[in-house]
Scaffold this motif. Structure first.
Motif, short mmCIF file in Angstrom:
data_model
loop_
_atom_site.label_atom_id
_atom_site.label_comp_id
_atom_site.label_asym_id
_atom_site.label_seq_id
_atom_site.Cartn_x
_atom_site.Cartn_y
_atom_site.Cartn_z
N ARG A 102 0.83 -1.29 -0.11
CA ARG A 102 -0.03 0.22 0.12
C ARG A 102 0.66 1.11 0.20
O ARG A 102 0.33 2.50 -0.53
N ARG A 104 3.36 1.95 -1.56
CA ARG A 104 3.79 2.21 -3.24
C ARG A 104 2.74 2.18 -4.14
O ARG A 104 2.95 2.65 -5.13
N TYR A 105 1.75 1.40 -3.73
CA TYR A 105 0.58 1.20 -4.80
C TYR A 105 -0.81 1.59 -4.29
O TYR A 105 -0.76 2.02 -2.93
N SER A 106 -1.90 1.34 -4.65
CA SER A 106 -3.23 1.69 -4.37
C SER A 106 -3.67 0.72 -3.09
O SER A 106 -3.05 -0.43 -3.09
N ALA A 107 -4.67 0.75 -2.50
CA ALA A 107 -5.26 -0.02 -1.73
C ALA A 107 -5.78 -1.32 -2.36
O ALA A 107 -5.69 -2.36 -1.82
N THR A 108 -6.44 -1.12 -3.64
CA THR A 108 -6.97 -2.33 -4.10
C THR A 108 -5.53 -3.29 -4.65
O THR A 108 -5.81 -4.34 -4.30
N ILE A 109 -4.61 -2.93 -4.88
CA ILE A 109 -3.58 -3.60 -5.29
C ILE A 109 -2.71 -4.26 -4.07
O ILE A 109 -2.55 -5.46 -4.08
N TRP A 143 -10.37 -6.29 2.46
CA TRP A 143 -11.15 -5.45 2.80
C TRP A 143 -11.61 -4.78 4.15
O TRP A 143 -11.71 -3.79 4.32
N LEU A 146 -8.83 -2.71 5.23
CA LEU A 146 -8.92 -1.10 4.90
C LEU A 146 -10.13 -0.67 5.21
O LEU A 146 -9.91 0.62 5.63
#
Length: 178
Positions: A102, A104-109, A143, A146
């Motif tokens: 997270r 470095r990338y999005s929460a979805t990733i 999920w 998050l």
């Protein structure tokens, strides 16, 4: 048990501030507790049959556990699967791996990536069914991580899902849609 050692090393290595940010364990809200219960039910009635069907279609069969041949083996499996594994695996996958991705990338990733790692470690103990089951369950646990910024809910859902699996493997309850 090596994962328990890794978590112990992490606790000693990380500063208290970093540990509290990366590994948030708080008393869950009623909504988070309800979500954990709903997710455990989804794992039982939806993800377990999908994983079993996928393994059947791929001709991979189901895994079995020789640990259930004795009372002591069953108890060790139950304690490991219901108490130790949910705590350790949620710390590693929804704590450390999730946060590392997270950053470095999005929460979805982060959800997908941590779930794929989580599924991958279950290949040896659960075969194809275990990978599918764990990866899909991991998405739901991610999920929750998050949504609530807490590891308590995913750990509870994980423990409840594993309780169902242990009870089915021990023969005390038939698997749904088996």
């Amino acid at each position: 048990m090596s994962s328990v050692a890794v978590v112990g090393i992490l606790f000693n290595w990380l500063s208290p501030v970093t540990r509290s940010k990366m590994l948030p364990f708080r008393i869950p809200s009623r909504q988070e507790t309800a979500s954990a219960i709903v997710i455990a039910l989804l794992i039982t009635v939806l993800i377990d049959p999908i994983a079993a069907h996928t393994a059947t279609v791929l001709g991979a069969g189901e895994s079995s556990s020789d640990s259930l041949n004795s009372l002591s083996g069953t108890l060790v499996l139950a304690v490991s699967a219901i108490l130790i594994a949910p705590i350790v695996e949620e710390i590693l996958f929804r704590g450390v791996v999730f946060d590392a991705i997270r950053v470095r990338y999005s929460a979805t990733i982060a959800i997908v990536g941590s779930s794929l790692f989580f599924g991958g470690i279950h290949l040896l103990i659960g075969g194809v069914s275990g990978v599918v089951f764990s990866t899909l369950s991991g998405v739901l646990f991610g999920w929750m991580r998050l949504q609530y910024d807490n590891l308590t809910g995913p750990t509870l859902a994980h423990a409840l899902g594993n309780t169902y699996s242990v009870v089915v493997m021990a023969g005390y309850l038939p698997a749904f849609f088996a």
